[in-house]
Design a protein around this motif. Structure first.
Motif, PDB file in Angstrom:
ATOM      1  N   GLU A   1      -2.487  -3.680   2.293  1.00 32.26           N
ATOM      2  CA  GLU A   1      -1.735  -2.970   3.428  1.00 32.26           C
ATOM      3  C   GLU A   1      -2.711  -1.907   3.572  1.00 32.26           C
ATOM      4  O   GLU A   1      -2.889  -1.599   4.870  1.00 32.26           O
ATOM      5  CB  GLU A   1      -0.438  -2.734   3.009  1.00 32.26           C
ATOM      6  N   VAL A   2      -3.287  -1.318   2.762  1.00 32.58           N
ATOM      7  CA  VAL A   2      -4.166   0.027   2.798  1.00 32.58           C
ATOM      8  C   VAL A   2      -5.406  -0.311   3.565  1.00 32.58           C
ATOM      9  O   VAL A   2      -5.688   0.306   4.440  1.00 32.58           O
ATOM     10  CB  VAL A   2      -4.139   0.706   1.544  1.00 32.58           C
ATOM     11  N   THR A   3      -5.881  -1.566   2.984  1.00 34.37           N
ATOM     12  CA  THR A   3      -6.966  -2.069   3.618  1.00 34.37           C
ATOM     13  C   THR A   3      -6.874  -2.250   5.151  1.00 34.37           C
ATOM     14  O   THR A   3      -7.521  -1.834   6.314  1.00 34.37           O
ATOM     15  CB  THR A   3      -7.767  -3.219   3.017  1.00 34.37           C
ATOM     16  N   GLN A   4      -5.945  -3.104   5.447  1.00 39.53           N
ATOM     17  CA  GLN A   4      -5.149  -3.039   7.023  1.00 39.53           C
ATOM     18  C   GLN A   4      -5.102  -1.902   7.830  1.00 39.53           C
ATOM     19  O   GLN A   4      -5.582  -1.751   8.870  1.00 39.53           O
ATOM     20  CB  GLN A   4      -4.055  -4.022   7.118  1.00 39.53           C
TER      21      GLN A   4
ATOM     22  N   LEU B   1      -7.243  -0.514  10.966  1.00 37.47           N
ATOM     23  CA  LEU B   1      -6.484  -0.063  12.443  1.00 37.47           C
ATOM     24  C   LEU B   1      -7.021   1.332  12.769  1.00 37.47           C
ATOM     25  O   LEU B   1      -7.461   1.837  13.677  1.00 37.47           O
ATOM     26  CB  LEU B   1      -5.097   0.040  12.010  1.00 37.47           C
ATOM     27  N   ILE B   2      -7.011   2.179  11.947  1.00 37.06           N
ATOM     28  CA  ILE B   2      -7.517   3.515  12.002  1.00 37.06           C
ATOM     29  C   ILE B   2      -8.950   3.582  12.378  1.00 37.06           C
ATOM     30  O   ILE B   2      -9.395   4.252  13.367  1.00 37.06           O
ATOM     31  CB  ILE B   2      -7.558   4.470  10.855  1.00 37.06           C
TER      32      ILE B   2
ATOM     33  N   ILE C   1       7.869   3.006  -0.709  1.00 42.29           N
ATOM     34  CA  ILE C   1       8.373   2.497  -2.278  1.00 42.29           C
ATOM     35  C   ILE C   1       7.289   2.034  -2.926  1.00 42.29           C
ATOM     36  O   ILE C   1       7.156   2.585  -4.055  1.00 42.29           O
ATOM     37  CB  ILE C   1       9.410   1.542  -2.170  1.00 42.29           C
ATOM     38  N   LEU C   2       6.467   1.246  -2.281  1.00 42.10           N
ATOM     39  CA  LEU C   2       5.181   0.642  -3.276  1.00 42.10           C
ATOM     40  C   LEU C   2       4.256   1.735  -3.668  1.00 42.10           C
ATOM     41  O   LEU C   2       3.760   1.778  -4.729  1.00 42.10           O
ATOM     42  CB  LEU C   2       4.725  -0.221  -2.365  1.00 42.10           C
ATOM     43  N   THR C   3       4.143   2.878  -2.500  1.00 40.75           N
ATOM     44  CA  THR C   3       3.188   3.733  -2.633  1.00 40.75           C
ATOM     45  C   THR C   3       3.717   4.835  -3.784  1.00 40.75           C
ATOM     46  O   THR C   3       3.115   5.283  -4.758  1.00 40.75           O
ATOM     47  CB  THR C   3       3.093   4.671  -1.504  1.00 40.75           C
TER      48      THR C   3
ATOM     49  N   THR D   1       4.658  -4.753  -9.718  1.00 37.79           N
ATOM     50  CA  THR D   1       4.102  -5.963 -10.388  1.00 37.79           C
ATOM     51  C   THR D   1       2.809  -6.087 -10.003  1.00 37.79           C
ATOM     52  O   THR D   1       2.220  -5.369  -9.126  1.00 37.79           O
ATOM     53  CB  THR D   1       4.747  -7.419 -10.050  1.00 37.79           C
ATOM     54  N   PRO D   2       1.836  -6.990 -10.677  1.00 34.30           N
ATOM     55  CA  PRO D   2       0.539  -7.054 -10.182  1.00 34.30           C
ATOM     56  C   PRO D   2       0.341  -7.752  -8.748  1.00 34.30           C
ATOM     57  O   PRO D   2      -0.418  -7.018  -7.809  1.00 34.30           O
ATOM     58  CB  PRO D   2      -0.111  -8.212 -11.152  1.00 34.30           C
ATOM     59  N   ALA D   3       1.409  -8.470  -8.190  1.00 31.53           N
ATOM     60  CA  ALA D   3       1.550  -8.966  -6.846  1.00 31.53           C
ATOM     61  C   ALA D   3       1.649  -7.747  -6.020  1.00 31.53           C
ATOM     62  O   ALA D   3       1.228  -7.616  -4.906  1.00 31.53           O
ATOM     63  CB  ALA D   3       2.582  -9.901  -6.650  1.00 31.53           C
ATOM     64  N   GLY D   4       2.653  -6.659  -6.330  1.00 33.41           N
ATOM     65  CA  GLY D   4       2.999  -5.466  -5.578  1.00 33.41           C
ATOM     66  C   GLY D   4       1.551  -4.597  -5.374  1.00 33.41           C
ATOM     67  O   GLY D   4       1.461  -4.171  -4.361  1.00 33.41           O
ATOM     68  N   GLU D   5       0.959  -4.619  -6.587  1.00 40.21           N
ATOM     69  CA  GLU D   5      -0.341  -3.788  -6.316  1.00 40.21           C
ATOM     70  C   GLU D   5      -1.260  -4.407  -5.401  1.00 40.21           C
ATOM     71  O   GLU D   5      -1.904  -3.607  -4.666  1.00 40.21           O
ATOM     72  CB  GLU D   5      -1.177  -3.644  -7.776  1.00 40.21           C
ATOM     73  N   ARG D   6      -1.448  -5.884  -5.328  1.00 37.75           N
ATOM     74  CA  ARG D   6      -2.255  -6.501  -4.529  1.00 37.75           C
ATOM     75  C   ARG D   6      -1.694  -6.157  -3.102  1.00 37.75           C
ATOM     76  O   ARG D   6      -2.638  -5.863  -2.120  1.00 37.75           O
ATOM     77  CB  ARG D   6      -2.356  -7.883  -4.836  1.00 37.75           C
TER      78      ARG D   6
END
Length: 97
Positions: free
Chosen positions: A77-80, A84-85, A10-12, A67-72
């Protein structure tokens, strides 16, 4: 909260579209309307998405945007996931600080 597969999707999609219509999101993620609604409620309560209801012609529509919080949260999450990768690709078993 974001690492759950559907919520990450959803966020993506919302990030890419900037503003996405409920029906498009439901189809893109292969969800039922009820399932998508539940996930959106969780994300909205957490302040990660903003829901807007209105009309397009005579048809009721629901749109959402990050929202800005959603962007953050998505960026974090992408950084994490990248970490992991990296650990998997390089055989590291201990997480980096």
């Amino acid at each position: 909260m974001v690492h759950q597969r559907v919520r990450l999707g959803i966020l993506t999609v919302a990030h890419q579209a900037r503003r996405v219509e409920f029906g498009f999101l439901r189809t893109a993620l292969g969800l039922t309307a009820g399932n998508l609604s539940q996930h959106l409620s969780v994300l909205e309560k957490a302040g990660l998405v903003e829901i807007e209801k209105g009309y397009e012609g005579k048809r009721a529509r629901t749109w959402l945007s990050l929202t800005p919080a959603g962007e953050r949260a998505l960026r974090d999450e992408v950084t994490q996931l990248k970490r992991l990768i990296h650990q998997i690709e390089h055989g590291s078993s201990a997480p980096e600080a």
